[in-house]
Write a protein that holds these residues in place. Structure first.
Motif, PDB file in Angstrom:
ATOM      1  N   GLU A   1       0.817  -1.200   0.000  1.00 10.05           N
ATOM      2  CA  GLU A   1       0.000   0.000   0.000  1.00 10.05           C
ATOM      3  C   GLU A   1       0.860   1.263   0.000  1.00 10.05           C
ATOM      4  OE1 GLU A   1      -3.763   1.987   2.447  1.00 10.05           O
ATOM      5  OE2 GLU A   1      -2.558   0.392   3.361  1.00 10.05           O
ATOM      6  N   THR A   2       0.511   2.193  -0.855  1.00 13.84           N
ATOM      7  CA  THR A   2       1.211   3.481  -0.916  1.00 13.84           C
ATOM      8  C   THR A   2       0.306   4.634  -0.476  1.00 13.84           C
ATOM      9  OG1 THR A   2       0.580   3.748  -3.240  1.00 13.84           O
ATOM     10  CG2 THR A   2       2.708   2.704  -2.784  1.00 13.84           C
ATOM     11  N   THR A   3      -0.894   4.304  -0.035  1.00 12.89           N
ATOM     12  CA  THR A   3      -1.833   5.359   0.374  1.00 12.89           C
ATOM     13  C   THR A   3      -1.230   6.252   1.448  1.00 12.89           C
ATOM     14  OG1 THR A   3      -3.626   3.792  -0.025  1.00 12.89           O
ATOM     15  CG2 THR A   3      -4.182   5.800   1.171  1.00 12.89           C
ATOM     16  N   GLN A   4      -0.668   5.621   2.469  1.00 16.73           N
ATOM     17  CA  GLN A   4      -0.124   6.398   3.577  1.00 16.73           C
ATOM     18  C   GLN A   4       1.096   7.193   3.157  1.00 16.73           C
ATOM     19  OE1 GLN A   4      -1.762   6.823   6.067  1.00 16.73           O
ATOM     20  NE2 GLN A   4      -2.928   5.036   6.682  1.00 16.73           N
ATOM     21  N   VAL A   5       1.896   6.631   2.241  1.00 16.68           N
ATOM     22  CA  VAL A   5       3.072   7.357   1.761  1.00 16.68           C
ATOM     23  C   VAL A   5       2.647   8.616   1.015  1.00 16.68           C
ATOM     24  CG1 VAL A   5       5.067   7.249   0.218  1.00 16.68           C
ATOM     25  CG2 VAL A   5       4.472   5.270   1.628  1.00 16.68           C
ATOM     26  N   GLN A   6       1.659   8.467   0.131  1.00 15.69           N
ATOM     27  CA  GLN A   6       1.169   9.632  -0.605  1.00 15.69           C
ATOM     28  C   GLN A   6       0.546  10.657   0.335  1.00 15.69           C
ATOM     29  OE1 GLN A   6      -1.505   8.073  -3.540  1.00 15.69           O
ATOM     30  NE2 GLN A   6       0.118   7.076  -4.721  1.00 15.69           N
ATOM     31  N   TYR A   7      -0.220  10.153   1.295  1.00 14.41           N
ATOM     32  CA  TYR A   7      -0.826  11.040   2.282  1.00 14.41           C
ATOM     33  C   TYR A   7       0.255  11.779   3.073  1.00 14.41           C
ATOM     34  CZ  TYR A   7      -3.453  12.349   6.508  1.00 14.41           C
ATOM     35  OH  TYR A   7      -4.003  13.022   7.548  1.00 14.41           O
ATOM     36  N   ALA A   8       1.283  11.042   3.473  1.00 10.17           N
ATOM     37  CA  ALA A   8       2.378  11.644   4.233  1.00 10.17           C
ATOM     38  C   ALA A   8       3.089  12.716   3.415  1.00 10.17           C
ATOM     39  CB  ALA A   8       3.373  10.565   4.667  1.00 10.17           C
ATOM     40  N   GLN A   9       3.325  12.429   2.140  1.00  5.52           N
ATOM     41  CA  GLN A   9       4.005  13.397   1.291  1.00  5.52           C
ATOM     42  C   GLN A   9       3.192  14.680   1.148  1.00  5.52           C
ATOM     43  OE1 GLN A   9       4.522  11.000  -2.222  1.00  5.52           O
ATOM     44  NE2 GLN A   9       6.550  10.279  -1.616  1.00  5.52           N
ATOM     45  N   ARG A  10       1.888  14.532   0.921  1.00  6.92           N
ATOM     46  CA  ARG A  10       1.045  15.717   0.776  1.00  6.92           C
ATOM     47  C   ARG A  10       0.961  16.492   2.090  1.00  6.92           C
ATOM     48  NH1 ARG A  10      -2.379  11.959  -1.803  1.00  6.92           N
ATOM     49  NH2 ARG A  10      -3.824  12.034  -0.033  1.00  6.92           N
ATOM     50  N   LEU A  11       0.784  15.741   3.176  1.00  3.30           N
ATOM     51  CA  LEU A  11       0.629  16.383   4.473  1.00  3.30           C
ATOM     52  C   LEU A  11       1.905  17.108   4.887  1.00  3.30           C
ATOM     53  CD1 LEU A  11      -1.524  16.709   6.641  1.00  3.30           C
ATOM     54  CD2 LEU A  11      -0.581  14.723   7.795  1.00  3.30           C
ATOM     55  N   MET A  12       3.060  16.475   4.678  1.00  2.00           N
ATOM     56  CA  MET A  12       4.322  17.099   5.047  1.00  2.00           C
ATOM     57  C   MET A  12       4.629  18.314   4.176  1.00  2.00           C
ATOM     58  SD  MET A  12       5.552  15.727   7.745  1.00  2.00           S
ATOM     59  CE  MET A  12       3.812  15.788   8.248  1.00  2.00           C
ATOM     60  N   ALA A  13       4.229  18.260   2.909  1.00  2.00           N
ATOM     61  CA  ALA A  13       4.424  19.422   2.033  1.00  2.00           C
ATOM     62  C   ALA A  13       3.597  20.604   2.528  1.00  2.00           C
ATOM     63  CB  ALA A  13       4.053  19.070   0.595  1.00  2.00           C
ATOM     64  N   GLU A  14       2.340  20.315   2.902  1.00  2.69           N
ATOM     65  CA  GLU A  14       1.490  21.375   3.426  1.00  2.69           C
ATOM     66  C   GLU A  14       1.995  21.878   4.775  1.00  2.69           C
ATOM     67  OE1 GLU A  14      -0.843  22.877   1.961  1.00  2.69           O
ATOM     68  OE2 GLU A  14      -1.456  21.585   0.297  1.00  2.69           O
ATOM     69  N   HIS A  15       2.482  20.965   5.585  1.00  7.12           N
ATOM     70  CA  HIS A  15       3.010  21.340   6.901  1.00  7.12           C
ATOM     71  C   HIS A  15       4.245  22.221   6.738  1.00  7.12           C
ATOM     72  CE1 HIS A  15       5.031  20.614  10.855  1.00  7.12           C
ATOM     73  NE2 HIS A  15       3.791  20.759  11.272  1.00  7.12           N
TER      74      HIS A  15
END
Length: 419
Positions: free
Chosen positions: A126-140
């Motif tokens: 699963e890459t869902t969490q990786v993609q979510y993490a990337q988007r979230l960290m970029a916004e953060h």
């Protein structure tokens, strides 16, 4: 032999991130023959293909119930035909409970002793969490950059709330309240998705036990979870308001400064009754800490601006006092010069009076002279005296302290009184 001590679970920001991103799901299946007959598979794979009643020996085509599952099956034919492995990136498949997930799927050929392809192994990570993490960290990271360049606090907090609402699965609503300087109330900070009537109603709510999720969290200095607003006693005074706003659950985290002082609260609402998971709580803690950074920075900059303004006002006041003092000193010097000049006139007049006791014209006109009749006699404490017109005599009396009107016998006082 004693048992080794149990490991201590790590805590802190790193664990918040681990909990936030959560574990990943793995898909696995072993398929045989050109019909891709199921030999073995884990529950995640069966959920992904919509196989609710699968058993070994069934062809995958007979198991498939989900539309669009050809994205999962089509590569099987190619691998079985060519004997070459392949990987499909970010394939969207259904997980358990109907949740959509993103996977990297690897298809590997199975071979017998002669090297002939007999089936396919499927492994999905699963890459869902990786993609979510990337988007979230970029916004953060963007939020931290906003804080660093001293963007307005309202802009930072609104952006933070909108980011979480946009990236978090489910219908999430974020509200940030700020501690009032009086230390007893909470004020509106940011809540872009809450109705205006709700924001206006809770703006200024008291900090105290049982005052909703946020008032209680601020009072306790700890997270308060209300899974069902409709039944929780903390919401007794706000239940009708929450019902009008369509809110079913709310968990609130206090925003604390580095010294433990209360800065505000960070609340997450849901439309339906719901208890938070570990990832939900980790998310609120990560962004509550970020909000604390933004609010503290705002307070520091506000205090700095106030100090600079006070210094400017004090500087301007001092400059004004210096200017006024200079003007007073200059005025005093002008008066002293005028007094000296008048004194000199009187002495000159006194000297001439020895020759002409009662001159016809005013003797106090200075170098420019005065053609007015000499009506009043004035004298000073040194014995000097002179005759002058009423205007020059009044000027002498006002500017030279020692000057006085001469005796009535000399005609000065009567003339001054009856002028």
């Amino acid at each position: 032999m004693t048992a080794p001590p149990a490991p201590i679970a790590p805590t802190g920001p790193q664990e918040d991130l681990r909990a936030l991103f959560g574990p990943s799901t793995t898909l696995f299946a072993t398929l045989a023959g050109p019909q891709h007959v199921l030999e073995s598979a884990n529950p995640a794979f069966l959920a992904a293909v919509g196989a609710t009643a699968a058993r070994p020996g069934m062809a995958l085509a007979d198991l498939v119930a989900e539309p669009g599952v050809q994205d999962l099956i089509a590569p099987l034919d190619a691998v079985y035909r060519t004997g070459e492995s392949t990987t499909a990136r970010d394939v969207r498949v259904r997980l358990e409970a109907g949740v959509q997930g993103s996977f990297d799927l690897t298809y590997e050929p199975r071979r017998d002793g002669d090297g002939t392809v007999t089936g396919v192994h499927v492994l999905g990570v699963e890459t869902t969490q990786v993609q979510y993490a990337q988007r979230l960290m970029a916004e953060h990271r963007a939020l931290l950059e906003q804080i660093a360049r001293q963007a307005p606090l309202a802009e930072v907090l609104d952006g933070m709330a909108s980011t979480i609402e946009r990236l978090t699965p489910g219908d999430v609503i974020v509200s940030i309240l700020l501690a009032d300087p009086d230390g007893r109330h909470l004020r509106h900070g940011a809540a872009p998705s809450l109705p205006s009537f709700y924001n206006e109603a809770i703006d200024g709510i008291a900090i105290g036990e049982g005052v909703g999720s946020c008032g209680t969290a601020a009072h306790r200095r700890e997270r308060v979870v209300v899974s069902d607003i409709a039944t929780d006693q903390f919401w007794a005074d706000f239940r009708d308001l929450a019902t009008r706003a369509g809110l079913g659950a709310c968990w609130s985290t206090p925003i604390l400064a580095r010294d433990g002082a209360l800065l505000g609260t960070f609340a997450v609402y849901h439309r339906t009754a719901r208890a938070p998971g570990e990832a939900d709580l980790a998310l609120t803690q990560v962004f509550a800490d970020t909000a604390a950074l933004a609010i503290e920075r705002h307070h520091i900059e506000s205090a700095k601006a106030a100090a600079e303004e006070a210094a400017r006002v004090a500087h301007d006041a001092l400059a004004e006092a210096v200017r006024a003092e200079r003007e007073l000193r200059a005025d005093a010097e002008r008066r002293a010069a005028a007094a000296a000049e008048l004194t000199a006139r009187m002495r000159t007049a006194a000297a001439s009076q020895a020759v002409v006791p009662h001159p016809e014209h005013c003797q106090l006109g200075g170098a420019s002279g005065c053609a007015a009749p000499a009506e009043i006699k004035v004298a000073d404490s040194w014995g000097d005296s002179a005759w002058g017109c009423s205007a020059h005599v009044e000027e002498a009396i006002m500017n030279v302290r020692s000057v006085f009107i001469a005796s009535e016998e000399l005609g000065g006082l009567a003339a001054y009184r009856d002028r």
